[in-house]
Motif scaffolding. Sequence first.
Motif: not given
Ligand code: ATP
Length: 462
Positions: A155, A159-160, A166, A189, A191-194, A258-259, A300, A343-344, A376, A380
């Motif tokens: 999913p 971006v929510i 935010m 970890n 938090t939605g970086k990707e 990433d990372e 992170n 959303h989820f 997040v 989820q």
């Molecule tokens: N703001 C957001 N809105 C919707 N979904 C989100 C949001 N932030 C994170 N997610 C969901 O949470 C999950 C983790 O997000 P993501 O992989 O981007 O995090 P990350 O910070 O890159 O994690 P890591 O540090 O482990 O790589 C994903 O499935 C993503 O879709």
Amino acid sequence: MSKPLGKILVIDDNEDILLAAKMLLKKHADLVQVESNPGKIPFLLKNDSYDVILLDMNFTKDTTSGKEGFHWLEQIIEIDPNAVVVMITAYGDVETAVNAVKQGATDFVLKPWNNEKLIATLTSAIRLKKSYEEVKALKEEKSELSSALNKMSGPEGIVIGESEAMRKVFALISKVGKTDANILILGENGTGKEVIARAVHEQSLRNENVFIGVDMGSISETLFQSELFGHKKGAFTDAREDRAGRFEIANKGTLFLDEIGNLPMTLQSKLLTVLQKREVTRVGDNKVIPVDIRLVCATNMPVYEMVENKEFRQDLLYRINTVEIHLPPLRDRAEDIPLLVSHFLKIYANKYRKGKMKVAATTMKKLQKYYWPGNVRELQHALERAVIMADTDTLQPTDFTFLVEKKKEEEDFDLSEFDLDTVEKMMIQKAVSKYSGNISKAAKSLGLTRASLYRRLEKHGL
Ligand SMILES: Nc1ncnc2c1ncn2[C@@H]1O[C@H](COP(=O)(O)OP(=O)(O)OP(=O)(O)O)[C@@H](O)[C@H]1O
């Protein structure tokens, strides 16, 4: 600017022909390498790459069979299956030349050649080589794209968030999205970086091109160069095909590293060199390939502390952090939780065919109070699990009993972030406070004598 004929190799045992070819072609080519001894072909091809090879059909004097020409043509194609070879053949021996084309030569010219005709033949041969390469790169890109698309089937994408934090992130993305500025995304970890990196790509002028992600934490040191910069067939045991690296594939698009904080120092310098020069060389090759990428990195890890501890190169940090985006942990933006939950909930209720579902007000309170160490992503997964297990359409607090409350102080105590001295000091403080200042009990719990605990208290100024 490079000349239209690029790099040419001419092989003929007649020195006059070599001289004439060199004089004519040097005006149109970047390099004209001439060689009278065909035995040197393997050496020459292993040490350089040529856009076109002009090869004589007959080497030994008075031989007209073309046998040697065929032999060397075969050798060239074995070394480089994509080589573009134009045969030089004697007037009246067109049949042999046609056979050579059947065996892999691109074209042929008749001796004595007409200068204009020779240039035209070589130019179209080069054009052909370029289209071979483009088709090959497209094929490689296509296969990478489909695997990237497969990974995106979750999913992701939206971006929510409506919290102040935010909103600031969104404002920053719309400000810098259209620039080509390097972006560093920092956050715990999950938090939605990707998700944010993809949003940056979507808002950029490159959004019609690819977004290629690389998890730097999972690439082994040995595969690093090949993964990122590509390799040539035969460069190492498992290199069975020519392969483009992630930098090349991301050309004209966005490359997401990433990372990045997990990258060992030795590899950091290799990465830095490529980022400075904006060009890569595939392992086992010597051709330099320019790359045009927008770079987004994420970690992170506490990169600034790592720079101080000489675990992360300062020059690399300054190269990647033109703009920084800080993603706050979910616990600091509890106002985003209801939106994320709905959303989820929609996604998973739909996925598991549960009809319309909602969460009770008490449940929402519980979720907003929880510490969310996995941010997040944890929310989820918690919702997915609760949806699967639920017997009714309203999720109750009891549907989330698997969330184990943790105290903030315990979470903050991440040993890997401190040096030995600091950890020792923290352990001592914890023990002394646990036993309300009773030194004998604190010493016993730490496995120390009273005297040695006193010595350590003094050392740490406690
Ligand atoms: N703001 C957001 N809105 C919707 N979904 C989100 C949001 N932030 C994170 N997610 C969901 O949470 C999950 C983790 O997000 P993501 O992989 O981007 O995090 P990350 O910070 O890159 O994690 P890591 O540090 O482990 O790589 C994903 O499935 C993503 O879709």
